[in-house]
Design an enzyme around this catalytic site. Sequence first.
Site, PDB file in Angstrom:
ATOM      1  N   HIS A  65       0.795  -1.223   0.000  1.00  0.00           N
ATOM      2  CA  HIS A  65       0.000   0.000   0.000  1.00  0.00           C
ATOM      3  C   HIS A  65       0.834   1.282   0.000  1.00  0.00           C
ATOM      4  O   HIS A  65       0.255   2.365   0.111  1.00  0.00           O
ATOM      5  CB  HIS A  65      -0.927   0.026   1.214  1.00  0.00           C
ATOM      6  CG  HIS A  65      -2.111  -0.877   1.109  1.00  0.00           C
ATOM      7  ND1 HIS A  65      -3.254  -0.554   0.402  1.00  0.00           N
ATOM      8  CD2 HIS A  65      -2.324  -2.119   1.598  1.00  0.00           C
ATOM      9  CE1 HIS A  65      -4.125  -1.537   0.483  1.00  0.00           C
ATOM     10  NE2 HIS A  65      -3.587  -2.503   1.195  1.00  0.00           N
ATOM     11  N   LYS A  94      -9.055  13.435   4.575  1.00  0.00           N
ATOM     12  CA  LYS A  94      -8.161  12.282   4.598  1.00  0.00           C
ATOM     13  C   LYS A  94      -7.134  12.474   5.712  1.00  0.00           C
ATOM     14  O   LYS A  94      -7.035  13.556   6.298  1.00  0.00           O
ATOM     15  CB  LYS A  94      -7.468  12.064   3.252  1.00  0.00           C
ATOM     16  CG  LYS A  94      -6.756  13.287   2.701  1.00  0.00           C
ATOM     17  CD  LYS A  94      -6.226  13.011   1.302  1.00  0.00           C
ATOM     18  CE  LYS A  94      -7.311  12.999   0.256  1.00  0.00           C
ATOM     19  NZ  LYS A  94      -7.372  11.792  -0.531  1.00  0.00           N
ATOM     20  N   ARG A  95      -6.424  11.406   5.994  1.00  0.00           N
ATOM     21  CA  ARG A  95      -5.356  11.477   6.992  1.00  0.00           C
ATOM     22  C   ARG A  95      -4.430  12.649   6.670  1.00  0.00           C
ATOM     23  O   ARG A  95      -4.095  12.884   5.512  1.00  0.00           O
ATOM     24  CB  ARG A  95      -4.587  10.147   6.960  1.00  0.00           C
ATOM     25  CG  ARG A  95      -3.433  10.023   7.898  1.00  0.00           C
ATOM     26  CD  ARG A  95      -2.993   8.562   7.963  1.00  0.00           C
ATOM     27  NE  ARG A  95      -2.714   8.003   6.637  1.00  0.00           N
ATOM     28  CZ  ARG A  95      -1.500   7.964   6.084  1.00  0.00           C
ATOM     29  NH1 ARG A  95      -0.451   8.474   6.722  1.00  0.00           N
ATOM     30  NH2 ARG A  95      -1.323   7.406   4.902  1.00  0.00           N
ATOM     31  N   LYS A 140       0.042  14.081   1.237  1.00  0.00           N
ATOM     32  CA  LYS A 140      -1.346  14.310   0.816  1.00  0.00           C
ATOM     33  C   LYS A 140      -1.609  15.798   0.576  1.00  0.00           C
ATOM     34  O   LYS A 140      -2.619  16.172   0.007  1.00  0.00           O
ATOM     35  CB  LYS A 140      -2.311  13.732   1.852  1.00  0.00           C
ATOM     36  CG  LYS A 140      -2.233  12.201   1.915  1.00  0.00           C
ATOM     37  CD  LYS A 140      -3.177  11.636   2.937  1.00  0.00           C
ATOM     38  CE  LYS A 140      -3.056  10.120   3.052  1.00  0.00           C
ATOM     39  NZ  LYS A 140      -3.587   9.396   1.876  1.00  0.00           N
ATOM     40  N   THR A 175      -9.112   5.667  -2.062  1.00  0.00           N
ATOM     41  CA  THR A 175     -10.483   5.192  -2.258  1.00  0.00           C
ATOM     42  C   THR A 175     -11.460   6.350  -2.099  1.00  0.00           C
ATOM     43  O   THR A 175     -12.560   6.309  -2.653  1.00  0.00           O
ATOM     44  CB  THR A 175     -10.852   4.072  -1.264  1.00  0.00           C
ATOM     45  OG1 THR A 175     -10.580   4.513   0.073  1.00  0.00           O
ATOM     46  CG2 THR A 175     -10.063   2.812  -1.556  1.00  0.00           C
ATOM     47  N   LYS A 221     -15.102   7.384  -4.132  1.00  0.00           N
ATOM     48  CA  LYS A 221     -16.378   7.685  -3.473  1.00  0.00           C
ATOM     49  C   LYS A 221     -16.916   9.035  -3.933  1.00  0.00           C
ATOM     50  O   LYS A 221     -18.104   9.180  -4.233  1.00  0.00           O
ATOM     51  CB  LYS A 221     -16.195   7.671  -1.952  1.00  0.00           C
ATOM     52  CG  LYS A 221     -15.797   6.318  -1.401  1.00  0.00           C
ATOM     53  CD  LYS A 221     -15.249   6.422   0.018  1.00  0.00           C
ATOM     54  CE  LYS A 221     -14.605   5.114   0.443  1.00  0.00           C
ATOM     55  NZ  LYS A 221     -13.838   5.226   1.692  1.00  0.00           N
TER      56      LYS A 221
END
Length: 827
Positions: free
Chosen positions: A365, A556-557, A562, A664, A668
Site C-alpha cells: 500500500h 483524509k489522513r 497528501k 479510495t 467515493k
Amino acid sequence: MTETASDAARPAESDARVEALKAEILRKLTYSLGKNASVAQPHDWLTAGILAARDHIVDVWQRSTRDSYQTGRKRVYYLSLEFLIGRSLADALSNLGLTGPMAQAMRELGVDLAEIETIEPDAALGNGGLGRLAACYLEAMASTGVPALGYGIRYDHGLFKQRIDGGKQVEVPEDWLSFRNPWEFERREASYKIGFGGAVTATQKPGEVFWEPEETIFAVAYDTPIIGWRGRDATTLRLWRARAMHPLSLDAFNQGDLVGAVAERNRAEAISKVLYPNDSTPTGQELRLRQEFFFTSASLQDLVRRHYRQFGKLDNLPDKVALQLNDTHPALAVAELMRLLIDEHGLAWEEAWTLTNATISYTNHTLLPEALETWPVALMERLLPRHMQIIFGINARFLEEVRRSSGGESVDLSTISLIDEHHGRRVRMAHLAFVGSHTVNGVSALHSKLMEQTVFAPLNGVFPGRITNVTNGITPRRWLFGANPGLTKLLQEVCGDDLTDEIGQIRRLAAHTGDGALHDRLAAIRRENKLKLAKIIRQDTGITVDPDALFDVQIKRIHEYKRQLLNILETIALYDAIRSEPYRDWAPRVKIFAGKAASNYGTAKAIINLINDVAVVVNNDITTRDRLKVVFLPNYNVSAAEIIIPAADVSEQISTAGMEASGTGNMKFALNGAVTIGTLDGANIEIGERVGEDNIVIFGMTAEEVEAAKRNPRPTADVIAGTPHLEGVLDAVAGGAYSPRERDRYLGLVDGLRANDWFMVLNDFESYRQAQRRIDALWADQRTWWKMSVTNTAHCGWFSADRAIREYAERIWRIPTGPSPSAQAKG
C-alpha cells in the site's frame, strides 16, 4: 438509510414482517436488556434493534459457514491491522432488505429509527484508507459469495478521538466500547497462547529446536458477522483481544502492592488498547511489534487449527487456504506459518516453505521508504528469537539460490536481502512479505508499475511476474445507496432498479449527460445533502456556511504527501486575491478539511493548526466571508464521510505524484458526482481514463517529473521567485499574519519548505492555483458543471469492491465467486 429496492415486498408480507420485527425488538428489550418499553432510553432501543437485526444475520452466517465446511471450498483469510467498518446497523438492514420494515416497526413502537442510528458509535478499528478498504472488501466478499474470514485486533480505544482546542489537535481516548458491542460474539474456546522472548534450544532430535517463551499471553476471539447484499451470504470478522494468563498477583495485592498486582495484566492488555501506539520511544516501538505479532500469531494458529480439524492434513493447505496480507503489518505471518509447520507439526523445511509460499499473498500500500516497515534485528532477537532464526534461514537460502541462479552473479544481494545491513541491521518486512508470497499486488495501475520500477525493482528482477495489479474498489452499497439515497432513487429511475444488484448498470446514465431537467434534479439533491452537512458544520464548529456555495472538500489522513498544506496555502492566495479585487465576481466557496494527524507527527499537527488559524481570520473578515469560508471538521470518521461526500462539489485528490498508492476517497467522491481536482497519482489516473480528460481537473508534476526534481532539485528560492503570489503567502504565514498571538508559530513550517520542497508543494503551487481558477470558471457554467458531474457518476461504477474482489478471487486466490449452494437454493 432510506428504503431501496432490496426492501420490496407484497403489502401483506410487509405487514407480517413489521409485526414480527416489533415482537423481536420487544423481546430483546425485555429479555436481553431487562427493560420495559415505557422506560427504555434511545440507546436501549438501538441495542434491541441491533440484536433483532443480528438474529437475522446469524441465520445466514451459520448457513454460509456450514456450506463452506460441507463443500470444502477454499477460504480467504484476510489479515489487516485495521478494519474501519463505521456504524453497522443501517448497512446491515439495507443488505437484509429490512430498512423499511424496521423503520415502520420502530415507528409503531414510538421510536425514530433514523434518529437512533446516529447514536451508534463508529467502531474504532482503523484510521484511514487501509482500514476502510479492508471493511469494504469483507462486505464485498460476502456479497460476491467468497468464503472469508477477516482477522484483526479488537482495540479498546482505537486510534484516538480528535478534539480541536484553540485550533490545535488534542487526542483523547475513543470510548466506542463503553456500552459494549452488541454485534459481537465472544469465543472463549478460540483462545491461543502468544509467546514473547525466552530462548530457543536444540532438542535431542537432529534439526529440531524448542522455543520456550519468557512471557505468554492469551489472544481471545470476538466474532462479528458481516452480511452481504440481499442477505445471501455472510463473512466473519474475527478480532483478537489480549488477556493476561494471570490477571492478578494475589500475593502482591495482599502485600499492598496494588500496582504490581496487576502489572502483568496491564502489560498484556496494552497490546489491544490502541491502534498504532506512538513508536517514537523504544517502549512504543516494542509495543508496536508485540501488537503485530500478537494478532498475526493468533490468526495463523486459528486458521491452521481450523484447517487441520476439517481436513486432517496440511499438505493441501494452499488448495484450501488463501492467506492475504493487507500491507506489511502482518508480514510476520511468513515466519509464523513456517514455525507452526516445522515446530508444531513436524514438517521439513523445504515442504514447509513450499506450502507457505503457495498460501500467502501480499498487498502493498505504499512506496514511501519511511512507511515500509523495518524492525531492528536486536529487538526481533530479544522479542521473537525463534522467528528471527527462521527469517535468517529464509534469507540465507534465498540469497544462495539467487547467487547460484543464471545471472545471479550480477545481482546486488544487499538490495534483495531480508536484512538491511546499512542502517543498524534491520529486518525489511516488505521484503519478507514479498519473498514469502506467491503473488504481490499493488492497488492502482501506476502504483503497481512504480513497485516494479522503484522499491521492489531488485526483487522484481529475481521474481518477474510476481507483481500484479488490482485497483482498489469501494462498496456502492454504503457509499452510494446508503450515503446518498436521494441520488440512488434518481439513478434507479434512469438506470433501472437492477442498479442495486449490478452497479455496472450505472453506465446507462451516460446517455443523459446533457439532460437539463436531470441536472436540475441532481442540483436539488446535492443542495439537500449540503444543507445536511451545513447543519453538522454549524453544530460542530459554530461556522455558518452557504449551501449554494461551491463545497470544496479534502478529507483524509493529514500527511505532507497528501498536501493539505498546498491546499491551505492556495486558500490564502485566494483570500488575498478576493481582498485585492473585491469587485470581481468570485464564486462563493467553502473549503472543508477533515482528518487526523498521528500523535507524534509534529508537521501534520502544525498543518491542522494552520488550517484552523486561517479559518479564524478568513471567516471573520467582512470583506470575504460571503465569498470564502474555511472549515476544519473535528474527529473525522466513516459516519462523517457518509455526510460529507454526498455534499461535495469538488474532490481534492492532490497528493504528490507517485506517492499515493491508490486512494479510495477519490472513487467515493467521483461516484457521487463530485468533480476531481488532482494530480496524476494513484487511481486518479484511472478515474481520468474512465470519465475523460474534460471531466477531471488535472494539475501538477507527473511521477517521473517528481523523481527527476528530487534527483536534481531546483533551488527553492528560484521556485518561489518564479511563482506569482507564493512569496507573499509564505511571508504572511511565517510572519504571524494568521497567528498574531504567536508570531513565529509557523516559522519552522515555512523554513522547512524553503529548505527542502520534498513533497513539491512549492513546485506545484502555481499549477494548482491555475487549476482552481479553472474550477471557478467551470462552476460559473452550471450546464457544463453538471454534465461533468453526471459523467463522473456514470463512469465510476467500475471502482466497485465487488469488481476488485472478483479480480483477487480469479487471479490471486483462485476461488470461484457466486452465492453459496444454500443461498442459490434459497433463490
